[in-house]
Design an enzyme around this catalytic site. Structure first.
Site, PDB file in Angstrom:
ATOM      1  N   HIS A 111       0.809  -1.261  -0.020  1.00 17.56           N
ATOM      2  CA  HIS A 111      -0.013  -0.035  -0.040  1.00 17.56           C
ATOM      3  C   HIS A 111       0.886   1.261   0.214  1.00 17.56           C
ATOM      4  O   HIS A 111       0.321   2.336  -0.276  1.00 17.56           O
ATOM      5  CB  HIS A 111      -1.034  -0.177   1.108  1.00 17.56           C
ATOM      6  CG  HIS A 111      -1.933  -1.027   1.200  1.00 17.56           C
ATOM      7  ND1 HIS A 111      -2.765  -1.143   0.233  1.00 17.56           N
ATOM      8  CD2 HIS A 111      -2.322  -1.916   2.192  1.00 17.56           C
ATOM      9  CE1 HIS A 111      -3.685  -2.179   0.531  1.00 17.56           C
ATOM     10  NE2 HIS A 111      -3.320  -2.715   1.648  1.00 17.56           N
ATOM     11  N   ASP A 147      -3.531 -10.911  -2.137  1.00 20.36           N
ATOM     12  CA  ASP A 147      -4.020 -10.266  -0.940  1.00 20.36           C
ATOM     13  C   ASP A 147      -5.444  -9.888  -0.891  1.00 20.36           C
ATOM     14  O   ASP A 147      -5.731  -9.649  -1.971  1.00 20.36           O
ATOM     15  CB  ASP A 147      -3.155  -8.972  -0.485  1.00 20.36           C
ATOM     16  CG  ASP A 147      -3.220  -8.464   1.063  1.00 20.36           C
ATOM     17  OD1 ASP A 147      -4.269  -7.860   1.275  1.00 20.36           O
ATOM     18  OD2 ASP A 147      -2.189  -8.692   1.499  1.00 20.36           O
ATOM     19  N   HIS A 149      -6.912  -7.162   0.210  1.00 18.98           N
ATOM     20  CA  HIS A 149      -6.685  -5.544  -0.212  1.00 18.98           C
ATOM     21  C   HIS A 149      -6.133  -5.457  -1.562  1.00 18.98           C
ATOM     22  O   HIS A 149      -5.184  -6.179  -1.935  1.00 18.98           O
ATOM     23  CB  HIS A 149      -6.211  -5.053   0.781  1.00 18.98           C
ATOM     24  CG  HIS A 149      -6.591  -5.055   2.450  1.00 18.98           C
ATOM     25  ND1 HIS A 149      -6.199  -6.185   3.257  1.00 18.98           N
ATOM     26  CD2 HIS A 149      -7.754  -4.461   2.868  1.00 18.98           C
ATOM     27  CE1 HIS A 149      -6.861  -5.915   4.356  1.00 18.98           C
ATOM     28  NE2 HIS A 149      -7.927  -5.082   4.082  1.00 18.98           N
ATOM     29  N   ASP A 236      -4.721 -12.656   4.424  1.00 11.87           N
ATOM     30  CA  ASP A 236      -6.016 -12.151   4.958  1.00 11.87           C
ATOM     31  C   ASP A 236      -7.132 -12.376   4.061  1.00 11.87           C
ATOM     32  O   ASP A 236      -8.370 -11.867   4.132  1.00 11.87           O
ATOM     33  CB  ASP A 236      -5.932 -10.484   5.049  1.00 11.87           C
ATOM     34  CG  ASP A 236      -5.186  -9.732   4.110  1.00 11.87           C
ATOM     35  OD1 ASP A 236      -4.940 -10.557   2.697  1.00 11.87           O
ATOM     36  OD2 ASP A 236      -4.836  -8.703   4.037  1.00 11.87           O
TER      37      ASP A 236
END
Length: 369
Positions: A111, A147, A149, A236
């Site tokens: 990120h 991931d 995200h 995740d």
């Protein structure tokens, strides 16, 4: 981002004797220096991080520092540069041929932006690994992010670079941070089709997650013909993860790691850099998922049915006062229906997402959606 998850992962890797397996080496690389960090990050941001390290109370909204997600602490620069250095070192080893595969499960901090911290990430080691490969002469690098995200920082860095194909499978941005990664995000004007995003409906489980992966990733990689694959394996997506809403098992995560490994051998002579990422079920999920990743890269895949070593279970309890999982599986045999063979269901939200991504990106690569 409890560092206990890294200690538990390395403990499980060692309990399975992976570091001493033939052909496997545990290597340390130096922390990324300023010239390396500047391959991705702006000088003023690097200065801001280093200033903040000496003033732990700093709040710097412009650079995303001192927030709830990115608190300032004295080792913020040194720790982040050390993680980045390991991913860069893995990329160098793979490119130069001193290693076929490289794994840094402490990495995958996807990120971080060129000019700010975001989402627990200070320096974007994934983007730095890709940038170093380009600096060394790579002409085509594929980045595959599974991931939960969106891999927004890596996409941002290479948005206008046709040498890099970024592919991200993630929970739909309408229900999860960072609210980006729509199927219509396909690369900048200088690199149309260089970004592929597959946003998945909340609640997607193994069958849907694997269907989506296989409906997009293999065909795009075959068309792009990467020389190296860099992948991010955030754990995740798991059904027990407290920060997201997918329902994937350790068994499906293992299956995707095995698929990326096979794709690396199929398309780029096995050159593969695998990174960690998110994952907040610290005891039950992260160590098993990333140990499977290391084992696959080491050429010593672990039978999911085997028990976790007793010595490791004892260490888990000592460190966390929690009971460790007993086996390397969630008790599931992953399966999915192939998108090309089973056909498209126009009433299914997952199939709608798959088709939207294929329609947005595939024509840029000469593929039919």
């Amino acid at each position: 981002m409890d560092p206990t998850r890294l200690a538990l992962t390395m403990g499980l890797v060692e309990a399975f004797d992976l570091p001493t397996a033939p052909g496997v080496a545990v290597a340390a690389a130096p922390a990324a220096g300023e010239s390396t960090l500047r391959l991705v990050h702006r000088p003023e941001y690097l200065d801001a991080v280093q200033r903040a390290a000496t003033h732990p109370g700093t709040v710097d909204d412009r650079h995303g520092l001192g927030t709830e997600d990115n608190p300032v602490f004295p080792a913020i620069h040194t720790a982040s540069a050390l993680i980045a250095g390991q991913s860069v070192g893995a990329a160098e080893a793979v490119w130069h041929g001193t290693a076929r595969h490289g794994v840094n499960f402490a990495g995958g901090l996807h990120h971080a932006m060129p000019d700010r911290a975001s989402g627990f990430c200070v320096y974007n080691d994934a983007a730095l690994a890709v940038a170093r490969l380009l600096e060394l002469g790579a002409e085509r690098v594929a980045y595959v992010d599974v991931d939960v995200h969106h891999g927004d920082g890596v996409q941002r860095v290479f948005w206008d670079d046709p040498r890099v194909l970024t592919i991200s499978l993630h929970e739909h941005p309408s229900t999860l941070f960072p609210q980006t990664g729509w199927s219509t995000e396909t690369g900048g004007d200088a690199a149309p089709g260089s970004a592929a995003n597959l946003p998945l409906p909340a609640g997607t489980g193994d069958a849907g997650w694997l269907r989506a992966f296989h409906a997009v990733v293999p065909e795009l990689l075959a068309a792009f013909r990467p020389q190296v694959i860099v992948s991010q394996h955030g754990a995740d997506t798991h059904l027990e993860d407290p920060l997201a809403h997918l329902a994937v098992t350790v068994d499906a995560q293992r299956a995707v790691a095995a698929s990326i490994h096979e794709l690396a051998h199929r398309h780029c002579g096995g050159r593969w850099v695998a990174l960690g990422g998110g994952g907040y079920a610290v005891v039950d999920v992260v160590p098993r998922t990333w140990t499977h990743l290391v084992a696959i890269a080491a050429g010593r895949p672990i039978d999911p049915a085997v028990e976790t070593p007793e010595v490791w279970r004892g260490e888990v309890y000592r460190l966390t006062r929690q009971l460790a999982p007993l086996r390397m599986t969630d008790g599931v045999e992953p399966h999915w229906k192939d998108f090309a063979e089973s056909g498209y269901d126009p009433g299914d939200r997952l199939d709608q997402a798959i088709l939207a991504t294929r329609r947005a990106v595939f024509p840029h690569h000469g593929l039919l959606p």
